[in-house]
Design a protein around this motif. Structure first.
Motif, PDB file in Angstrom:
ATOM      1  N   VAL A   7       0.839  -1.197   0.000  1.00  0.00           N
ATOM      2  CA  VAL A   7       0.000   0.000   0.000  1.00  0.00           C
ATOM      3  C   VAL A   7       0.876   1.249   0.000  1.00  0.00           C
ATOM      4  O   VAL A   7       1.670   1.448   0.908  1.00  0.00           O
ATOM      5  CB  VAL A   7      -0.953   0.013   1.213  1.00  0.00           C
ATOM      6  CG1 VAL A   7      -1.817   1.264   1.209  1.00  0.00           C
ATOM      7  CG2 VAL A   7      -1.811  -1.242   1.241  1.00  0.00           C
ATOM      8  N   ALA A   9       0.263   5.092   0.157  1.00  0.00           N
ATOM      9  CA  ALA A   9      -0.856   5.972   0.483  1.00  0.00           C
ATOM     10  C   ALA A   9      -0.393   7.401   0.711  1.00  0.00           C
ATOM     11  O   ALA A   9       0.675   7.646   1.258  1.00  0.00           O
ATOM     12  CB  ALA A   9      -1.574   5.471   1.736  1.00  0.00           C
ATOM     13  N   PHE A  32      -1.988  -6.811   3.906  1.00  0.00           N
ATOM     14  CA  PHE A  32      -1.665  -5.465   3.472  1.00  0.00           C
ATOM     15  C   PHE A  32      -0.420  -4.971   4.192  1.00  0.00           C
ATOM     16  O   PHE A  32      -0.340  -5.039   5.421  1.00  0.00           O
ATOM     17  CB  PHE A  32      -2.841  -4.519   3.737  1.00  0.00           C
ATOM     18  CG  PHE A  32      -4.047  -4.862   2.912  1.00  0.00           C
ATOM     19  CD1 PHE A  32      -4.198  -4.335   1.645  1.00  0.00           C
ATOM     20  CD2 PHE A  32      -5.014  -5.730   3.386  1.00  0.00           C
ATOM     21  CE1 PHE A  32      -5.301  -4.655   0.867  1.00  0.00           C
ATOM     22  CE2 PHE A  32      -6.120  -6.058   2.627  1.00  0.00           C
ATOM     23  CZ  PHE A  32      -6.268  -5.521   1.361  1.00  0.00           C
ATOM     24  N   ARG A  34       1.966  -1.621   4.503  1.00  0.00           N
ATOM     25  CA  ARG A  34       2.089  -0.188   4.215  1.00  0.00           C
ATOM     26  C   ARG A  34       3.532   0.133   3.828  1.00  0.00           C
ATOM     27  O   ARG A  34       4.454  -0.094   4.597  1.00  0.00           O
ATOM     28  CB  ARG A  34       1.667   0.580   5.458  1.00  0.00           C
ATOM     29  CG  ARG A  34       1.695   2.060   5.299  1.00  0.00           C
ATOM     30  CD  ARG A  34       0.999   2.654   6.487  1.00  0.00           C
ATOM     31  NE  ARG A  34       1.841   3.651   7.106  1.00  0.00           N
ATOM     32  CZ  ARG A  34       1.568   4.244   8.246  1.00  0.00           C
ATOM     33  NH1 ARG A  34       0.494   3.896   8.927  1.00  0.00           N
ATOM     34  NH2 ARG A  34       2.355   5.139   8.724  1.00  0.00           N
ATOM     35  N   LEU A  82      -1.429  -1.257  -4.297  1.00  0.00           N
ATOM     36  CA  LEU A  82      -2.574  -0.363  -4.150  1.00  0.00           C
ATOM     37  C   LEU A  82      -2.052   1.042  -3.885  1.00  0.00           C
ATOM     38  O   LEU A  82      -1.252   1.254  -2.975  1.00  0.00           O
ATOM     39  CB  LEU A  82      -3.456  -0.817  -2.985  1.00  0.00           C
ATOM     40  CG  LEU A  82      -4.603   0.114  -2.601  1.00  0.00           C
ATOM     41  CD1 LEU A  82      -5.619   0.217  -3.736  1.00  0.00           C
ATOM     42  CD2 LEU A  82      -5.274  -0.363  -1.328  1.00  0.00           C
TER      43      LEU A  82
END
Length: 95
Positions: A7, A9, A32, A34, A82
């Motif tokens: 991820v 973000a 997931f 990060r 993502l």
């Protein structure tokens, strides 16, 4: 075997803190991880840019920098990437 999702973000602390738990709750077959933003540590060094608040072009630049590093040190680990870009308040006429 769980699908590993990296991820990347952008956005503020509230969005980042809630994003991974939300994803884990709704996509239980995925793990997931990060990658950005880095977790803020107490006592940031003066003059150091925070990872929080990066959106749009600055988030893209951060991904371009961080993704090759992650791929080099963890090859064949990631199944999906993502990108979550918090662009609220960028175009007032669309609100």
């Amino acid at each position: 075997m769980a699908v590993v999702v990296w991820v990347f973000a952008g956005g503020g602390e509230a969005e980042v803190r809630g994003l991974i738990p939300f994803l884990e709750q709704n996509f239980s077959n995925c793990k997931f991880e990060r990658k950005t933003p880095d977790r803020q540590k107490p006592g940031p060094k003066p003059g150091k840019l925070s990872s929080y608040g990066r959106t749009s072009q600055s988030l893209i630049e951060q991904i371009i920098k961080e993704l090759p590093i992650a791929l080099r040190y963890e090859p064949n680990k990631c199944n999906l990437i993502l990108v979550f870009d918090d662009l609220d308040c960028r175009t007032p006429e669309l609100q």
